[in-house]
Scaffold this motif. Structure first.
Motif, PDB file in Angstrom:
ATOM      1  N   THR A   1      48.871  28.038  33.815  1.00 15.93           N
ATOM      2  CA  THR A   1      49.392  28.945  32.791  1.00 15.93           C
ATOM      3  C   THR A   1      50.774  28.508  32.316  1.00 15.93           C
ATOM      4  O   THR A   1      51.060  28.499  31.112  1.00 15.93           O
ATOM      5  CB  THR A   1      49.468  30.373  33.372  1.00 15.93           C
ATOM      6  OG1 THR A   1      48.167  30.740  33.798  1.00 15.93           O
ATOM      7  CG2 THR A   1      49.968  31.366  32.361  1.00 15.93           C
ATOM      8  N   ILE A   2      51.624  28.158  33.263  1.00 17.86           N
ATOM      9  CA  ILE A   2      52.988  27.748  32.915  1.00 17.86           C
ATOM     10  C   ILE A   2      52.947  26.536  31.976  1.00 17.86           C
ATOM     11  O   ILE A   2      53.598  26.516  30.928  1.00 17.86           O
ATOM     12  CB  ILE A   2      53.809  27.433  34.196  1.00 17.86           C
ATOM     13  CG1 ILE A   2      54.077  28.729  34.972  1.00 17.86           C
ATOM     14  CG2 ILE A   2      55.103  26.694  33.866  1.00 17.86           C
ATOM     15  CD1 ILE A   2      54.710  28.542  36.351  1.00 17.86           C
TER      16      ILE A   2
ATOM     17  N   VAL B   1      59.684  29.634  30.831  1.00 14.30           N
ATOM     18  CA  VAL B   1      60.862  30.420  30.419  1.00 14.30           C
ATOM     19  C   VAL B   1      61.746  29.590  29.481  1.00 14.30           C
ATOM     20  O   VAL B   1      62.180  30.069  28.420  1.00 14.30           O
ATOM     21  CB  VAL B   1      61.652  30.885  31.674  1.00 14.30           C
ATOM     22  CG1 VAL B   1      63.051  31.355  31.306  1.00 14.30           C
ATOM     23  CG2 VAL B   1      60.895  31.991  32.394  1.00 14.30           C
ATOM     24  N   ASP B   2      61.985  28.328  29.846  1.00 14.79           N
ATOM     25  CA  ASP B   2      62.826  27.462  29.003  1.00 14.79           C
ATOM     26  C   ASP B   2      62.193  27.250  27.624  1.00 14.79           C
ATOM     27  O   ASP B   2      62.887  27.257  26.604  1.00 14.79           O
ATOM     28  CB  ASP B   2      63.057  26.099  29.668  1.00 14.79           C
ATOM     29  CG  ASP B   2      63.898  26.202  30.942  1.00 14.79           C
ATOM     30  OD1 ASP B   2      64.476  27.289  31.184  1.00 14.79           O
ATOM     31  OD2 ASP B   2      63.955  25.220  31.697  1.00 14.79           O
ATOM     32  N   ALA B   3      60.868  27.055  27.609  1.00 15.20           N
ATOM     33  CA  ALA B   3      60.185  26.820  26.320  1.00 15.20           C
ATOM     34  C   ALA B   3      60.289  28.056  25.425  1.00 15.20           C
ATOM     35  O   ALA B   3      60.509  27.950  24.215  1.00 15.20           O
ATOM     36  CB  ALA B   3      58.726  26.453  26.561  1.00 15.20           C
ATOM     37  N   ILE B   4      60.162  29.224  26.015  1.00 10.14           N
ATOM     38  CA  ILE B   4      60.276  30.465  25.232  1.00 10.14           C
ATOM     39  C   ILE B   4      61.717  30.629  24.737  1.00 10.14           C
ATOM     40  O   ILE B   4      61.963  30.940  23.561  1.00 10.14           O
ATOM     41  CB  ILE B   4      59.823  31.691  26.067  1.00 10.14           C
ATOM     42  CG1 ILE B   4      58.327  31.604  26.360  1.00 10.14           C
ATOM     43  CG2 ILE B   4      60.165  32.996  25.357  1.00 10.14           C
ATOM     44  CD1 ILE B   4      57.806  32.621  27.373  1.00 10.14           C
ATOM     45  N   ALA B   5      62.675  30.382  25.633  1.00 11.30           N
ATOM     46  CA  ALA B   5      64.096  30.525  25.273  1.00 11.30           C
ATOM     47  C   ALA B   5      64.444  29.596  24.106  1.00 11.30           C
ATOM     48  O   ALA B   5      65.090  30.020  23.132  1.00 11.30           O
ATOM     49  CB  ALA B   5      64.972  30.226  26.480  1.00 11.30           C
ATOM     50  N   GLU B   6      63.979  28.357  24.209  1.00 14.09           N
ATOM     51  CA  GLU B   6      64.249  27.372  23.155  1.00 14.09           C
ATOM     52  C   GLU B   6      63.621  27.815  21.830  1.00 14.09           C
ATOM     53  O   GLU B   6      64.253  27.764  20.781  1.00 14.09           O
ATOM     54  CB  GLU B   6      63.575  26.070  23.572  1.00 14.09           C
ATOM     55  CG  GLU B   6      64.388  24.820  23.355  1.00 14.09           C
ATOM     56  CD  GLU B   6      63.647  23.663  23.989  1.00 14.09           C
ATOM     57  OE1 GLU B   6      62.770  23.089  23.302  1.00 14.09           O
ATOM     58  OE2 GLU B   6      63.916  23.366  25.176  1.00 14.09           O
ATOM     59  N   THR B   7      62.383  28.281  21.906  1.00 12.73           N
ATOM     60  CA  THR B   7      61.661  28.691  20.691  1.00 12.73           C
ATOM     61  C   THR B   7      62.348  29.865  19.998  1.00 12.73           C
ATOM     62  O   THR B   7      62.412  29.922  18.775  1.00 12.73           O
ATOM     63  CB  THR B   7      60.209  29.079  21.051  1.00 12.73           C
ATOM     64  OG1 THR B   7      59.624  27.971  21.728  1.00 12.73           O
ATOM     65  CG2 THR B   7      59.390  29.426  19.831  1.00 12.73           C
ATOM     66  N   TYR B   8      62.863  30.807  20.788  1.00 14.73           N
ATOM     67  CA  TYR B   8      63.448  32.015  20.195  1.00 14.73           C
ATOM     68  C   TYR B   8      64.972  31.978  20.116  1.00 14.73           C
ATOM     69  O   TYR B   8      65.597  32.977  19.735  1.00 14.73           O
ATOM     70  CB  TYR B   8      62.942  33.256  20.942  1.00 14.73           C
ATOM     71  CG  TYR B   8      61.461  33.494  20.662  1.00 14.73           C
ATOM     72  CD1 TYR B   8      61.059  34.153  19.508  1.00 14.73           C
ATOM     73  CD2 TYR B   8      60.493  32.974  21.501  1.00 14.73           C
ATOM     74  CE1 TYR B   8      59.714  34.326  19.216  1.00 14.73           C
ATOM     75  CE2 TYR B   8      59.135  33.137  21.229  1.00 14.73           C
ATOM     76  CZ  TYR B   8      58.755  33.819  20.072  1.00 14.73           C
ATOM     77  OH  TYR B   8      57.418  33.969  19.785  1.00 14.73           O
TER      78      TYR B   8
ATOM     79  N   ALA C   1      53.537  24.519  26.446  1.00 14.80           N
ATOM     80  CA  ALA C   1      53.137  23.613  25.355  1.00 14.80           C
ATOM     81  C   ALA C   1      52.822  24.422  24.090  1.00 14.80           C
ATOM     82  O   ALA C   1      53.240  24.068  22.984  1.00 14.80           O
ATOM     83  CB  ALA C   1      51.922  22.789  25.791  1.00 14.80           C
ATOM     84  N   ALA C   2      52.101  25.529  24.270  1.00 13.79           N
ATOM     85  CA  ALA C   2      51.638  26.293  23.110  1.00 13.79           C
ATOM     86  C   ALA C   2      52.796  26.958  22.370  1.00 13.79           C
ATOM     87  O   ALA C   2      52.811  26.998  21.138  1.00 13.79           O
ATOM     88  CB  ALA C   2      50.632  27.355  23.556  1.00 13.79           C
ATOM     89  N   VAL C   3      53.765  27.487  23.101  1.00 12.09           N
ATOM     90  CA  VAL C   3      54.814  28.274  22.435  1.00 12.09           C
ATOM     91  C   VAL C   3      55.682  27.408  21.527  1.00 12.09           C
ATOM     92  O   VAL C   3      56.266  27.887  20.557  1.00 12.09           O
ATOM     93  CB  VAL C   3      55.660  29.054  23.473  1.00 12.09           C
ATOM     94  CG1 VAL C   3      56.693  28.176  24.152  1.00 12.09           C
ATOM     95  CG2 VAL C   3      56.343  30.260  22.810  1.00 12.09           C
ATOM     96  N   ARG C   4      55.729  26.121  21.822  1.00 13.49           N
ATOM     97  CA  ARG C   4      56.545  25.227  20.995  1.00 13.49           C
ATOM     98  C   ARG C   4      55.881  24.920  19.654  1.00 13.49           C
ATOM     99  O   ARG C   4      56.527  24.432  18.736  1.00 13.49           O
ATOM    100  CB  ARG C   4      56.803  23.914  21.741  1.00 13.49           C
ATOM    101  CG  ARG C   4      57.699  24.088  22.948  1.00 13.49           C
ATOM    102  CD  ARG C   4      58.372  22.764  23.317  1.00 13.49           C
ATOM    103  NE  ARG C   4      59.561  22.986  24.098  1.00 13.49           N
ATOM    104  CZ  ARG C   4      59.592  23.004  25.426  1.00 13.49           C
ATOM    105  NH1 ARG C   4      58.484  22.798  26.102  1.00 13.49           N
ATOM    106  NH2 ARG C   4      60.726  23.224  26.059  1.00 13.49           N
TER     107      ARG C   4
ATOM    108  N   PRO D   1      46.278  23.253  19.767  1.00 18.05           N
ATOM    109  CA  PRO D   1      45.771  22.044  20.430  1.00 18.05           C
ATOM    110  C   PRO D   1      46.720  21.565  21.533  1.00 18.05           C
ATOM    111  O   PRO D   1      46.299  20.888  22.474  1.00 18.05           O
ATOM    112  CB  PRO D   1      45.698  21.004  19.290  1.00 18.05           C
ATOM    113  CG  PRO D   1      45.766  21.783  18.026  1.00 18.05           C
ATOM    114  CD  PRO D   1      46.421  23.091  18.313  1.00 18.05           C
ATOM    115  N   ALA D   2      47.982  21.937  21.450  1.00 20.69           N
ATOM    116  CA  ALA D   2      48.942  21.527  22.485  1.00 20.69           C
ATOM    117  C   ALA D   2      48.562  22.142  23.837  1.00 20.69           C
ATOM    118  O   ALA D   2      48.795  21.540  24.892  1.00 20.69           O
ATOM    119  CB  ALA D   2      50.353  21.960  22.090  1.00 20.69           C
TER     120      ALA D   2
END
Ligand code: PMP
Length: 354
Positions: free
Chosen positions: A246-247, A64-71, A252-255, A38-39
């Protein structure tokens, strides 16, 4: 009229069918049957179309930052692209640049040999074992690079972190790419090994476990050096690969890790039921740890089953090729979709007199 002699001629990859008709059950391209987080919807609704006037950030830093933070890695260790197809294509161009053959299995994602051909990269396909396993020792030989999916496609077979580490460790002079398109369906990622091996690139996608095939987001995580080399090539081809919508939706989704766990959990449960239901109907298959099952029917030829399912508006994937032509690759859908599949199979096998 000799211009055609100068054309770069290639046999293209054939993607799975995307039928234009409604009312079908689509189990042919490993899409996720559930909607995205839903995000993602909230991010789309908040998007200001005025922004479309402007180019997106060339480094797609928000994503990129959201992916880096998640992983749990640095942003300088993350590369993003238009689906993992774009990421892997860039990786072929960047890293597979010697006269030695790139190694990958003979049954694997059928885009690898296409990229090798289009970029004029020599390659050698290594046979899988009889039970579709990768033998690490086969990858200890001179090479210009190594790539395979884990779990493998279209077999669904998962290799252990130890097997992969053995291959990476034995090949310090090549880049090893592990394509983890299906890792979230019960596998263990080798991402932590990127801290230890500078030559390991791990590729993942938003198309499968993250329910966003239509948005085209893929990413790679590796050492800062690998990512820098990839970005240098990317910025030499097309700076603006990731669009603004897309960005935002991707970031939002990856978090939303909880949603990923929830939907992947549902697919895993449906897959485990599917193994029982397919076995009951005479199918044999290697044990899958992905969101599809590579299943061989015993009561009718795979091609017949494929065609008869299609008549009933159920789409699965079939390749009319040696060895894999005995199998169907069936994507795991919702429980309702899978129940419709089992009913259709029962009808088909009855018609076939089995
Ligand atoms: N790798 C493998 C093993 C796949 O099966 C797919 C899906 N066709 C991809 C990569 C590419 O997926 P996408 O470009 O949608 O991320």
């Amino acid at each position: 009229m000799n211009w055609e002699n100068k054309v770069r001629k290639v046999v293209p990859y054939t993607p799975g069918e995307q039928p234009k008709i409604g009312g079908i059950i689509k189990l042919n391209t490993n899409e996720n049957p559930y909607p995205p987080s839903p995000a993602a919807k909230a991010a789309l609704e908040a998007f200001d179309t005025d922004e479309m006037r402007l180019y997106p950030a060339p480094d797609a830093s928000e994503l990129v930052d959201a992916i880096a933070e998640t992983y749990g890695v640095k942003s300088s260790q993350v590369f993003v692209g238009v689906g993992s197809d774009d990421v892997i294509s860039m990786a072929f161009m960047t890293f597979f640049n010697s006269g030695e053959p790139v190694l990958f299995p003979d049954i694997t994602y059928s885009f690898y040999d296409v990229w090798a051909d289009v970029y004029r990269i020599p390659y050698r396909q290594i046979p899988l074992t009889a039970d579709f396993r990768i033998n690490a020792d086969d990858y200890i030989q001179p090479n210009g690079g190594i790539i395979f999916p884990n779990p493998n496609a279209p077999t669904g077979v998962l290799e252990s972190v130890d097997t992969i580490e053995k291959i990476v460790k034995a090949n310090p002079d090549s880049v090893v790419i592990i394509d983890e398109a299906y890792i979230d369906f019960g596998g263990t990622s080798v991402l932590p090994l990127t801290a230890k091996y500078e030559n390991l690139l791990v590729v993942q996608t938003f198309s499968k476990s993250r329910n966003m095939a239509g948005m085209r987001i893929g990413f790679a995580i590796g050492s800062e050096k690998l990512i820098k080399y990839m970005n240098d090539v990317k910025f030499s081809v097309n700076s603006y690969t990731m669009n603004r919508v897309t960005i935002k939706c991707g970031a939002a989704a990856v978090r939303d890790r909880e949603y990923l766990a929830q939907t992947s959990g549902k697919i895993i449960a449906t897959r485990e039921t599917a193994k029982k239901e397919l076995a009951k109907r005479g199918f044999t298959f290697p044990d899958s740890m992905s969101n599809f099952i590579f299943a061989k029917p015993s009561k009718a030829p795979a091609k017949t089953v494929f065609e008869k399912l299609k008549e009933r508006r159920i789409f699965v994937r079939y390749w009319d090729k040696p060895v894999i032509g005995d199998y169907l690759r069936i994507t795991i859908g919702t429980d309702d979709e899978m129940n419709a599949l089992y009913r259709a199979l029962d009808e088909i096998f009855e018609e076939e007199g089995k």
